[in-house]
Enzyme design. Structure first.
Site, PDB file in Angstrom:
ATOM      1  N   ASP A 132     -39.190 -21.842  27.862  1.00 59.51           N
ATOM      2  CA  ASP A 132     -39.142 -20.387  27.966  1.00 59.51           C
ATOM      3  C   ASP A 132     -39.131 -19.972  29.435  1.00 59.51           C
ATOM      4  O   ASP A 132     -39.714 -20.644  30.287  1.00 59.51           O
ATOM      5  CB  ASP A 132     -40.357 -19.757  27.295  1.00 59.51           C
ATOM      6  N   ASP A 155     -34.820 -21.853  25.933  1.00 60.44           N
ATOM      7  CA  ASP A 155     -35.332 -21.253  24.697  1.00 60.44           C
ATOM      8  C   ASP A 155     -35.378 -19.738  24.878  1.00 60.44           C
ATOM      9  O   ASP A 155     -34.358 -19.110  25.117  1.00 60.44           O
ATOM     10  CB  ASP A 155     -36.694 -21.858  24.360  1.00 60.44           C
ATOM     11  N   ASP A 159     -40.867 -14.534  25.473  1.00 61.51           N
ATOM     12  CA  ASP A 159     -41.473 -14.747  24.157  1.00 61.51           C
ATOM     13  C   ASP A 159     -42.941 -14.347  24.194  1.00 61.51           C
ATOM     14  O   ASP A 159     -43.678 -14.701  25.134  1.00 61.51           O
ATOM     15  CB  ASP A 159     -41.359 -16.209  23.735  1.00 61.51           C
ATOM     16  N   ARG A 212     -32.298 -11.729  18.943  1.00 63.12           N
ATOM     17  CA  ARG A 212     -33.720 -11.547  19.295  1.00 63.12           C
ATOM     18  C   ARG A 212     -33.895 -10.550  20.444  1.00 63.12           C
ATOM     19  O   ARG A 212     -34.295 -10.899  21.543  1.00 63.12           O
ATOM     20  CB  ARG A 212     -34.377 -12.882  19.650  1.00 63.12           C
TER      21      ARG A 212
END
Length: 320
Positions: A132, A155, A159, A212
């Site tokens: 991330d 990724d 997040d 997302r």
């Protein structure tokens, strides 16, 4: 909510904002793209002030960066240059991490906030993370992620998961990436996540990303306000696992599915849309909008059709 703890999300881009005691002055309808403190959820729960402005360290190497971020000292960490790192660097509580100029940041790795409180991350470039780019987890609270430029990670770019809470993600530019922002990491984590994961996403620019923006589990309410979505591959905002998401006055351009209420193997979530502006974009999916809880702070949204100009002028690095 007491007046000294209120923040207002504001309606249009201009050069300045007048705030008194943390409250916008009466009649003030416009604010700059560079707030001096966070709006939305990060302004609640005691507020998010970051590290001490009186203790400042400037770093130019991976070793110095790692040491400064993990230090127990409340401080401001100035990142000068694009620093190559490996893996995830832990960020301790009471830190402000800020880039110098428009091109400073990190490449090759990311920042991990785990079980900490009161962190500000601003004006940083994130490139080519091996995991991330920014990971907020393990009941971390009061985080402001603002005016960063993120792309090409492995990724997620930003997040937020595992019971974290009171976070504002504002004025970031996310581009050239697949899975942009996850909110809630797993369908089986309801015991930790229910009642948490409260996040405000405001004035972000999603450009050529795929999915997302965010993808939400469990949280209610999540506020997705005045963001600009351009050339999105799969979908804009997803609500799953009975989450409650208000998608309000965003600008969707070339987005086939602006909002969806189910993705992957997750159960559907609740989603309410309000006055979004669409150009060459598909129909928004909605579900049980009455189950989306009321937003717990005062704000004045910008009209959806004005959001593109506001966000493209103000999002990303070099604007604070």
């Amino acid at each position: 909510m007491r007046a000294t703890r209120r923040r207002t999300l504001i309606s249009a881009f201009s050069a300045s904002v007048l705030a008194v005691g943390g409250v916008l002055a009466a009649g003030q309808l416009e604010a700059a793209a560079a707030e001096s403190s966070p709006v939305g959820y990060a302004s609640l729960n005691g507020g998010t002030t970051g590290g001490s402005s009186g203790t400042v360290v400037t770093v130019t190497s991976a070793s110095a960066l790692k040491s400064a971020l993990s230090s127990s000292t409340s401080q401001t960490v100035r990142v000068s240059g694009l620093i190559p790192i490996s893996g995830m660097y832990s960020v301790a509580s009471n830190k402000t991490v800020i880039g110098v100029g428009s091109g400073s940041g990190i490449t090759g790795g990311g920042l991990n906030l785990s079980g900490v409180r009161n962190v500000i991350i601003r004006n940083l470039v994130f490139r080519n993370a091996s995991d991330d780019s920014i990971n907020v987890q393990s009941n971390t609270t009061n985080v402001w992620i603002d005016h960063n430029d993120l792309a090409n990670g492995h990724d997620g770019l930003i997040d937020i998961k595992r019971g974290s809470d009171f976070v504002t993600v504002s004025w970031n530019r996310l581009h050239d990436h697949d899975k942009s922002m996850l909110l809630g990491h797993d369908d089986g984590n309801s015991s930790q996540d229910l009642g948490h994961l409260r996040v405000t996403y405001v004035h972000n620019w999603f450009e050529g990303t795929n999915q997302r923006h965010p993808r939400v589990r469990f949280a209610n309410p999540v506020h997705v306000l005045n963001n600009y979505y351009s050339n999105i591959g799969s979908y804009g905002v997803a609500s799953t696992m009975n989450a409650g998401v208000l998608v309000e006055r965003n600008y969707f351009e070339n987005v086939k599915s602006p909002t969806v209420t189910q993705t992957g193997d997750s159960d559907p979530g609740n989603l309410k849309v309000l006055n979004n502006y669409k150009v060459n974009s598909g129909t928004e999916q909605v579900r049980n909008g009455a189950s989306v809880a009321a937003i717990p702070y005062s704000y004045t949204p910008e009209a959806g059709e004005k959001v593109k100009a506001t966000v493209t002028s103000g999002a990303g690095t070099g604007k604070i």
